[in-house]
Design a protein around this motif. Structure first.
Motif, PDB file in Angstrom:
ATOM      1  N   GLU A 131       0.860  -1.188   0.000  1.00 47.41           N
ATOM      2  CA  GLU A 131       0.000   0.000   0.000  1.00 47.41           C
ATOM      3  C   GLU A 131       0.894   1.234   0.000  1.00 47.41           C
ATOM      4  O   GLU A 131       1.795   1.372   0.830  1.00 47.41           O
ATOM      5  CB  GLU A 131      -0.898   0.005   1.237  1.00 47.41           C
ATOM      6  N   VAL A 132       0.648   2.149  -0.958  1.00 45.01           N
ATOM      7  CA  VAL A 132       1.435   3.371  -1.070  1.00 45.01           C
ATOM      8  C   VAL A 132       0.633   4.535  -0.497  1.00 45.01           C
ATOM      9  O   VAL A 132      -0.541   4.715  -0.824  1.00 45.01           O
ATOM     10  CB  VAL A 132       1.817   3.666  -2.539  1.00 45.01           C
ATOM     11  N   VAL A 133       1.271   5.307   0.364  1.00 42.39           N
ATOM     12  CA  VAL A 133       0.643   6.445   1.028  1.00 42.39           C
ATOM     13  C   VAL A 133       1.372   7.719   0.632  1.00 42.39           C
ATOM     14  O   VAL A 133       2.610   7.743   0.580  1.00 42.39           O
ATOM     15  CB  VAL A 133       0.703   6.259   2.564  1.00 42.39           C
ATOM     16  N   ASP A 134       0.622   8.779   0.329  1.00 38.93           N
ATOM     17  CA  ASP A 134       1.197  10.092   0.057  1.00 38.93           C
ATOM     18  C   ASP A 134       1.345  10.813   1.391  1.00 38.93           C
ATOM     19  O   ASP A 134       0.358  11.232   2.001  1.00 38.93           O
ATOM     20  CB  ASP A 134       0.265  10.867  -0.883  1.00 38.93           C
ATOM     21  N   ALA A 135       2.582  10.970   1.869  1.00 30.56           N
ATOM     22  CA  ALA A 135       2.811  11.578   3.178  1.00 30.56           C
ATOM     23  C   ALA A 135       2.295  13.007   3.235  1.00 30.56           C
ATOM     24  O   ALA A 135       1.757  13.447   4.261  1.00 30.56           O
ATOM     25  CB  ALA A 135       4.309  11.548   3.510  1.00 30.56           C
ATOM     26  N   ALA A 136       2.415  13.741   2.128  1.00 32.48           N
ATOM     27  CA  ALA A 136       2.024  15.153   2.120  1.00 32.48           C
ATOM     28  C   ALA A 136       0.512  15.330   2.165  1.00 32.48           C
ATOM     29  O   ALA A 136       0.015  16.342   2.668  1.00 32.48           O
ATOM     30  CB  ALA A 136       2.595  15.842   0.877  1.00 32.48           C
ATOM     31  N   GLU A 137      -0.235  14.364   1.650  1.00 29.30           N
ATOM     32  CA  GLU A 137      -1.696  14.481   1.575  1.00 29.30           C
ATOM     33  C   GLU A 137      -2.406  13.494   2.490  1.00 29.30           C
ATOM     34  O   GLU A 137      -3.633  13.349   2.408  1.00 29.30           O
ATOM     35  CB  GLU A 137      -2.155  14.234   0.125  1.00 29.30           C
ATOM     36  N   PHE A 138      -1.667  12.823   3.351  1.00 28.75           N
ATOM     37  CA  PHE A 138      -2.240  11.702   4.098  1.00 28.75           C
ATOM     38  C   PHE A 138      -3.426  12.115   4.969  1.00 28.75           C
ATOM     39  O   PHE A 138      -4.485  11.473   4.947  1.00 28.75           O
ATOM     40  CB  PHE A 138      -1.156  11.042   4.956  1.00 28.75           C
ATOM     41  N   ASP A 139      -3.274  13.158   5.750  1.00 26.05           N
ATOM     42  CA  ASP A 139      -4.349  13.547   6.664  1.00 26.05           C
ATOM     43  C   ASP A 139      -5.619  13.913   5.908  1.00 26.05           C
ATOM     44  O   ASP A 139      -6.727  13.485   6.272  1.00 26.05           O
ATOM     45  CB  ASP A 139      -3.898  14.724   7.541  1.00 26.05           C
ATOM     46  N   GLU A 140      -5.483  14.707   4.826  1.00 25.88           N
ATOM     47  CA  GLU A 140      -6.646  15.124   4.054  1.00 25.88           C
ATOM     48  C   GLU A 140      -7.296  13.936   3.350  1.00 25.88           C
ATOM     49  O   GLU A 140      -8.523  13.797   3.335  1.00 25.88           O
ATOM     50  CB  GLU A 140      -6.253  16.185   3.022  1.00 25.88           C
ATOM     51  N   THR A 141      -6.475  13.065   2.772  1.00 25.24           N
ATOM     52  CA  THR A 141      -7.010  11.902   2.062  1.00 25.24           C
ATOM     53  C   THR A 141      -7.724  10.956   3.029  1.00 25.24           C
ATOM     54  O   THR A 141      -8.797  10.437   2.729  1.00 25.24           O
ATOM     55  CB  THR A 141      -5.869  11.141   1.351  1.00 25.24           C
ATOM     56  N   ARG A 142      -7.143  10.770   4.188  1.00 28.62           N
ATOM     57  CA  ARG A 142      -7.746   9.875   5.170  1.00 28.62           C
ATOM     58  C   ARG A 142      -9.077  10.428   5.674  1.00 28.62           C
ATOM     59  O   ARG A 142     -10.035   9.675   5.901  1.00 28.62           O
ATOM     60  CB  ARG A 142      -6.767   9.696   6.323  1.00 28.62           C
ATOM     61  N   ALA A 143      -9.157  11.752   5.846  1.00 35.18           N
ATOM     62  CA  ALA A 143     -10.407  12.365   6.303  1.00 35.18           C
ATOM     63  C   ALA A 143     -11.506  12.213   5.259  1.00 35.18           C
ATOM     64  O   ALA A 143     -12.670  11.953   5.594  1.00 35.18           O
ATOM     65  CB  ALA A 143     -10.178  13.838   6.628  1.00 35.18           C
ATOM     66  N   ALA A 144     -11.146  12.341   3.989  1.00 31.22           N
ATOM     67  CA  ALA A 144     -12.135  12.248   2.912  1.00 31.22           C
ATOM     68  C   ALA A 144     -12.473  10.805   2.565  1.00 31.22           C
ATOM     69  O   ALA A 144     -13.571  10.518   2.080  1.00 31.22           O
ATOM     70  CB  ALA A 144     -11.630  12.984   1.669  1.00 31.22           C
ATOM     71  N   HIS A 145     -11.541   9.899   2.803  1.00 34.17           N
ATOM     72  CA  HIS A 145     -11.727   8.489   2.425  1.00 34.17           C
ATOM     73  C   HIS A 145     -11.292   7.600   3.585  1.00 34.17           C
ATOM     74  O   HIS A 145     -10.195   7.020   3.571  1.00 34.17           O
ATOM     75  CB  HIS A 145     -10.925   8.166   1.165  1.00 34.17           C
ATOM     76  N   PRO A 146     -12.140   7.458   4.607  1.00 37.60           N
ATOM     77  CA  PRO A 146     -11.761   6.680   5.797  1.00 37.60           C
ATOM     78  C   PRO A 146     -11.498   5.205   5.515  1.00 37.60           C
ATOM     79  O   PRO A 146     -10.899   4.518   6.352  1.00 37.60           O
ATOM     80  CB  PRO A 146     -12.976   6.849   6.732  1.00 37.60           C
ATOM     81  N   GLY A 147     -11.905   4.710   4.348  1.00 38.97           N
ATOM     82  CA  GLY A 147     -11.618   3.322   3.993  1.00 38.97           C
ATOM     83  C   GLY A 147     -10.132   3.027   3.897  1.00 38.97           C
ATOM     84  O   GLY A 147      -9.716   1.860   3.940  1.00 38.97           O
ATOM     85  N   ILE A 148      -9.328   4.092   3.784  1.00 41.45           N
ATOM     86  CA  ILE A 148      -7.878   3.900   3.707  1.00 41.45           C
ATOM     87  C   ILE A 148      -7.353   3.222   4.975  1.00 41.45           C
ATOM     88  O   ILE A 148      -6.405   2.441   4.923  1.00 41.45           O
ATOM     89  CB  ILE A 148      -7.180   5.258   3.468  1.00 41.45           C
ATOM     90  N   ASP A 149      -7.969   3.503   6.121  1.00 43.83           N
ATOM     91  CA  ASP A 149      -7.546   2.846   7.370  1.00 43.83           C
ATOM     92  C   ASP A 149      -7.666   1.336   7.242  1.00 43.83           C
ATOM     93  O   ASP A 149      -6.792   0.582   7.692  1.00 43.83           O
ATOM     94  CB  ASP A 149      -8.406   3.329   8.535  1.00 43.83           C
ATOM     95  N   ARG A 150      -8.747   0.881   6.621  1.00 41.91           N
ATOM     96  CA  ARG A 150      -8.970  -0.558   6.436  1.00 41.91           C
ATOM     97  C   ARG A 150      -7.939  -1.137   5.474  1.00 41.91           C
ATOM     98  O   ARG A 150      -7.438  -2.243   5.686  1.00 41.91           O
ATOM     99  CB  ARG A 150     -10.392  -0.782   5.907  1.00 41.91           C
ATOM    100  N   HIS A 151      -7.606  -0.385   4.433  1.00 41.55           N
ATOM    101  CA  HIS A 151      -6.597  -0.851   3.475  1.00 41.55           C
ATOM    102  C   HIS A 151      -5.245  -1.012   4.155  1.00 41.55           C
ATOM    103  O   HIS A 151      -4.520  -1.979   3.906  1.00 41.55           O
ATOM    104  CB  HIS A 151      -6.485   0.121   2.305  1.00 41.55           C
ATOM    105  N   LEU A 152      -4.895  -0.058   5.001  1.00 41.88           N
ATOM    106  CA  LEU A 152      -3.607  -0.131   5.693  1.00 41.88           C
ATOM    107  C   LEU A 152      -3.557  -1.329   6.634  1.00 41.88           C
ATOM    108  O   LEU A 152      -2.517  -1.971   6.783  1.00 41.88           O
ATOM    109  CB  LEU A 152      -3.362   1.160   6.474  1.00 41.88           C
TER     110      LEU A 152
END
Length: 351
Positions: free
Chosen positions: A130-151
């Protein structure tokens, strides 16, 4: 007519991450640093493409086959994916590793499920990256909480674009809190050492064929100093005494966070005198493959462990503790049960 199985297993790595996280950049980096290995790729809009080390990274050209919506997990089922994997895994293609680059909106667990459901004997699951964008992580996670499940499903998390944040530690800590024992690797421009994901072949093995590494040796030498790979820890373990199967399974079932890959051969001594056991572990995935000892080969356990943040001294001590110090009872039939749980059922030759 399909080609016969080569008997050589090809790892299939699922490469996932939200839109813009850097998946294609990471794949291109793997192509640059393939070490002579030949990479087959199934990419975003579902194209099966044979990519040799000679190929120009990123220039997949007209050989990409599009299925329109670009979402692999919705567009195909396991049997259809097998058709593409079979094309790449045929012996004449000489593919060493296959990377499935998912679309940014794909459900990675569905892709993993399809790879694990593959009926191809030459295919073995190579892990979910799984690739995460460190610069956009907080914003992306807030908009797409499913990312927590992917991680939480990932075997390896690449925290990419680490150079674009002033202090990467908060992002890295959050990711480590969300993963389930996965290795977490910081990176810039997708630069992760390919040895983390697959065994690189030296380009010298490609006799009569100029590799991409040869073409870009000078450029890569400069790049290696300017942008070092993300580091990893490795441990080699050899024992001429057999291992106790119960102790080894206890070790494998409790392996530490950050231990991404385990590969090699295990000698269980009198528990199975005929076979050695090839072991393949990536993240939480584990398989044993019994095979007859090669004629004249010395009997020993040989393992390589790869990960990040590993206490190699502690791991070596744990493996030393797996060495059998006495012979099993002749009626100890249950001793191998733990190992056999991870042996894929063999096909009935009479079928």
């Amino acid at each position: 007519m399909s080609e016969r199985s080569s008997g050589r297993q090809i790892p299939v790595v699922v490469l996932a991450g939200f839109l813009g996280s850097g998946k294609t950049t990471l794949l291109n980096h793997l192509l640059h640093r393939s070490g002579g290995s030949r990479i087959g790729a199934v990419v975003n809009d579902f194209g099966a493409v044979e990519i040799d080390a000679m190929a120009v990274a990123g220039a997949l050209g007209d050989s990409t086959v599009s299925l329109g919506n670009g979402c692999l997990c919705c567009a195909v089922d396991a049997s259809e994916l097998d058709e593409y994997l079979e094309r790449l895994a045929r012996p004449s293609a000489g593919i060493d590793v296959i990377v499935i680059e998912a679309s940014g909106l794909a459900e990675p667990q569905e892709l993993v499920r399809m790879v694990l459901a593959s009926e191809l004997p030459d295919i073995v699951y190579g892990g979910l990256v799984e690739v995460v964008d460190a610069a956009e992580f907080d914003e992306t996670r807030a908009a797409h909480p499913g990312i927590d499940r992917h991680l939480a499903l990932a075997d390896l998390v690449v925290v990419n674009k680490i150079d674009r944040v002033d202090d990467p530690e908060p992002v890295l800590k959050t990711v480590r809190d969300l993963v389930d024992g996965a290795a977490v690797v910081p990176a810039t421009h997708g630069r992760v050492d390919p040895e983390f994901l697959f065994d690189c072949r030296p380009s010298e093995e490609r006799i009569g064929q100029l590799s991409f590494d040869d073409l870009h040796r000078d450029e890569d030498e400069h790049d290696r100093h300017a942008h070092p790979h993300a580091g990893y820890d490795s441990l080699s373990f050899v024992s001429e005494q057999p291992l106790d199967p119960r102790r080894l399974i206890a070790f494998l079932d409790s392996r530490p966070a950050g231990l991404y890959r385990i590969k090699g051969y295990v000698d269980f001594g009198p528990y199975d005198l005929r076979n050695r056991y090839a072991v393949h572990a990536v993240g939480r995935f584990l398989r044993f493959y019994p095979e007859p000892w090669p004629a004249g080969a010395g009997r020993a356990t040989q393992l390589v462990l790869i990960g990040t943040g590993l206490d190699t001294a502690a791991l070596r001590a744990q493996l030393d503790g797996c060495v059998s110090d006495d012979a099993p009872h002749t009626d100890d039939e249950a001793g191998m049960w733990g190992v056999l749980r991870y042996v894929q059922e063999a096909e009935d030759p009479a079928a």
